[in-house]
Design an enzyme around this catalytic site. Structure first.
Site, PDB file in Angstrom:
ATOM      1  CD  GLU B  70      -5.268  11.689 -42.045  1.00 18.52           C
ATOM      2  OE1 GLU B  70      -5.560  10.479 -42.193  1.00 18.52           O
ATOM      3  OE2 GLU B  70      -5.518  12.553 -42.904  1.00 18.52           O
ATOM      4  CG  HIS B 139     -13.174  19.615 -43.462  1.00 20.24           C
ATOM      5  ND1 HIS B 139     -14.095  18.643 -43.728  1.00 20.24           N
ATOM      6  CD2 HIS B 139     -12.064  19.277 -44.184  1.00 20.24           C
ATOM      7  CE1 HIS B 139     -13.588  17.760 -44.569  1.00 20.24           C
ATOM      8  NE2 HIS B 139     -12.354  18.120 -44.867  1.00 20.24           N
TER       9      HIS B 139
END
Lengths: 336, 338
Positions: B70, B139
């Site tokens: 990322e 999440h």
């Protein structure tokens, strides 16, 4: 016989014209004198904040950029003044930036750690260790996608090689075969922490095989050795064969920044490295091979000295930004 | 194209995910500098099937799978944007942007400023966001306020398919970095979406239900929960005005202030953690404005609980504002019971 004698001549003297070599020496002197001028200006209170000087690392900066054009890109580090000058920046606008003036490269908003000159392909110094590594890969991706014949040189230090960004960037450059050259200026210390302590491999170039790219370690204070390593890496990048890693072993004579008391290294060590002065070595080499004589070399240094004096004067005379403009440049004008 | 076909195209319904995909397809078709980057956005079609089949239409060079990196991936997008591409970088979950904060906050947001206006970074970060999927604490977060706190970034939160398309096309047209928070529970929501290229302006909120009893400012899925609450209140004769915020940074001060001056009551509803959240800023801007004199009751906020998003479904629902919560507080405000 002729061939043997040719091979005894250092690569740089075979590869570059006398005019190019003279210009390289001028830039090395310019970097040294610029850094000294910045240091003196800081002590006189003309520059605030802090700065990271690259005195002792001039060969690495200049030799790395020898074969780059203005279309080629570099990303630089917090110790980036030399890279900036090597890539072609004007020292007057650099000093103006350090003095926080509107005429500086960043209009006084960036200072030493963010100095850039996008027009000559310098995408900027970076205040974050390792910050420039993924950005350099992105610049190389642009070149590949848009079919531009450009390469990107990514300068980073020994400290950055332990950042996650280093590993992610090298991996992506390799899987996409991008035209980027990772140039590690290993000056032995990340602030006070030695690379020998902080890095699991002996040479940082040893990490290149893990990312399926060539890695080479060279004497970063030997102009010709750096130029030769870059020549090969740039040719590989331009041929579409992908990234390379070049590790220039060098040393910073000054402390990490203005607050450094040098408690992590000895006076003997510093003096030993000052004995390997990259400028004196290159200058002697040019004189030994008849590219310049002593008077010619003196003239080159004098030219650089005059440019630094003129640059400081330009910066002093330049206007400061208006405080009402504190939010100018946050967004594009039209969209603001 | 004849007139009848055009009208049909205007009326067609797309899901929120399809609308985003259509915006990306229009961008890829019209500008060779646009590239999509992200993890599993190619053959897999994206973690939420938003990129879908775009790789078949545009190929792997323009719909690029990135490694699970990322920080590096976001940084490559920043470097590409700095040098001439227009990348749209998809995070699988907005939570994973925590791994890339360095590149978004220290680099993308500040490069134009640090370089004195001599560079621009036209990158778009797409972030599937929010709770309600049973995916628990790592999440399900809502980070709008994190990014909204950073000068140099623009932050948008579409609540409908039409907005999702229009705001993404606006983000792409913007010369500066834009962070788009897409709510995961909205991906399958259907709604009318105009065909072709259009822009929903960044920085403009929308009054999606007019009223005079109380102003409810909401964003993303909270807009739908607020509308549901407003419909129930209307049956009791309480007309709530619902504002769809659309953009978190820069906030649309004018629309919010005008509404509060009309209703005299303000309820902010947002999914992010209540403390120091988007609603705190909206409350402050109203309290500091000329609308303060028009307030007939203390400003109220409904935000996320002071806890990570829990796994148990009942706990998960309890951790973020639901429609009955909005209905209850709006009613109290309207009746002068606060």
């Amino acid at each position: 016989m002729m061939r043997d004698s040719q091979e005894n001549i250092p690569f740089a003297l075979r590869q570059f014209t006398p005019a190019q070599l003279r210009e390289a020496l001028r830039k090395m002197h310019l970097i040294r004198l610029f850094e000294e001028g910045a240091e003196e200006s800081y002590m006189r209170g003309l520059i605030h904040g802090t700065m990271h000087l690259s005195i002792g690392q001039e060969a690495s900066a200049v030799a790395t950029c020898m074969e780059l054009t203005d279309a080629d890109k570099i990303t630089s580090t917090h110790r980036g003044h030399g890279h900036c000058i090597a890539k072609g920046a004007d020292v007057g606008r650099m000093f103006a930036e350090f003095f926080g003036k509107e005429t500086g490269y960043c209009h006084g908003r960036g200072g030493s750690m963010h100095i850039a000159d996008v027009k000559t392909g310098n995408l900027g110094a970076n205040g974050i260790v390792g910050g420039g590594l993924p950005i350099a890969v992105g610049a190389a991706l642009t070149a590949k996608r848009l079919g531009r014949e450009e390469v990107t040189v990514c300068f980073f230090g020994d400290g950055a090689n332990n950042e996650g960004a280093f590993h992610e960037a090298l991996n992506m450059a390799a899987i996409w075969k991008l035209p980027v050259i990772f140039v590690c200026e290993n000056n032995r210390y990340g602030m006070s922490t030695s690379a020998a302590y902080a890095t699991a491999v002996k040479n940082i170039a040893d990490r290149a095989p893990a990312y399926a790219m060539p890695g080479v370690t060279v004497d970063g204070n030997d102009f010709s050795a750096v130029a030769e390593a870059l020549h090969e890496a740039i040719a590989r990048a331009r041929a579409g064969e992908g990234p390379s890693l070049v590790e220039n072993l060098t040393y910073r004579w000054r402390g990490h920044s203005k607050s450094d008391r040098n408690r992590y290294r000895t006076k003997d060590e510093i003096e030993e490295w000052m004995g390997r002065d990259p400028i004196a070595r290159f200058r002697a080499e040019l004189i030994a091979h008849g590219v310049l004589d002593e008077a010619g070399a003196e003239a080159v240094e004098a030219e650089a000295r005059a440019a630094v004096a003129a640059g400081i004067e330009f910066a002093r005379q330049s206007p400061a930004p208006g405080v009402g403009d504190v939010t100018k440049f946050v967004h594009a004008e039209a969209a603001a | 194209m004849n007139a009848q076909v055009q009208i049909d195209a205007q009326l067609r319904e797309l899901s929120y995910a399809e609308a985003i995909r259509e915006a990306m397809a229009i961008a890829l078709e019209s500008d060779p500098a646009v590239v999509l980057m992200g993890e599993d956005i190619g053959t897999y079609g994206g973690a939420f099937q938003v990129t879908g089949d775009l790789i078949d239409r545009f190929g792997p060079e323009r719909v690029m799978d990135t490694p699970i990196s990322e920080l590096g991936g976001a940084g490559v997008a920043v470097g590409a944007a700095l040098t001439g591409l227009k990348p749209i970088f998809e995070f699988q979950f907005s939570d994973f942007a925590a791994l890339a904060m360095e590149q978004i906050v220290n680099q993308a947001a500040k490069l134009r400023y640090m370089l004195g206006g001599e560079a621009e970074v036209p990158v778009v970060f797409r972030m599937p966001s929010g709770s309600g999927t049973g995916a628990a604490a790592q999440h399900s977060q809502s980070f709008e306020a994190w990014f909204g706190h950073v000068p140099g970034l623009k932050v948008v939160q579409p609540s409908t398919p039409a907005e999702a398309k229009g705001l993404l096309l606006a983000a792409l047209a913007d010369p500066d970095p834009v962070v788009v928070f897409e709510h995961k529970l909205l991906y399958k929501m259907k709604g009318p979406v105009p065909a072709g290229h259009y822009i929903t302006p960044i920085g403009k909120a929308a009054v999606v239900r007019p009223g005079n009893a109380v102003t409810i400012v909401a964003s993303a899925i909270m807009v739908h929960r607020a509308l549901e609450a407003a419909a129930k209140l209307a049956a009791e004769g309480i007309e709530a005005e619902v504002i769809d915020l659309r953009t978190v940074r820069p906030l649309d001060r004018e629309t919010i202030i005008a509404s509060v001056k009309k209703t005299g009551k303000l309820l902010c509803v947002y999914e992010g953690v209540r403390t120091l959240g988007v609603g705190a800023e909206i409350s402050a801007l109203v309290a500091e404005s000329e609308a303060f004199d028009y307030l007939d009751a203390p400003i109220q906020r409904l935000g996320g609980a002071e806890a990570p998003i829990p796994y148990n479904p009942d706990l998960e629902r309890a951790a973020v504002p639901q429609s009955p919560d909005i209905e209850r507080v709006a009613r109290q405000l309207a009746k002068g019971e606060v």
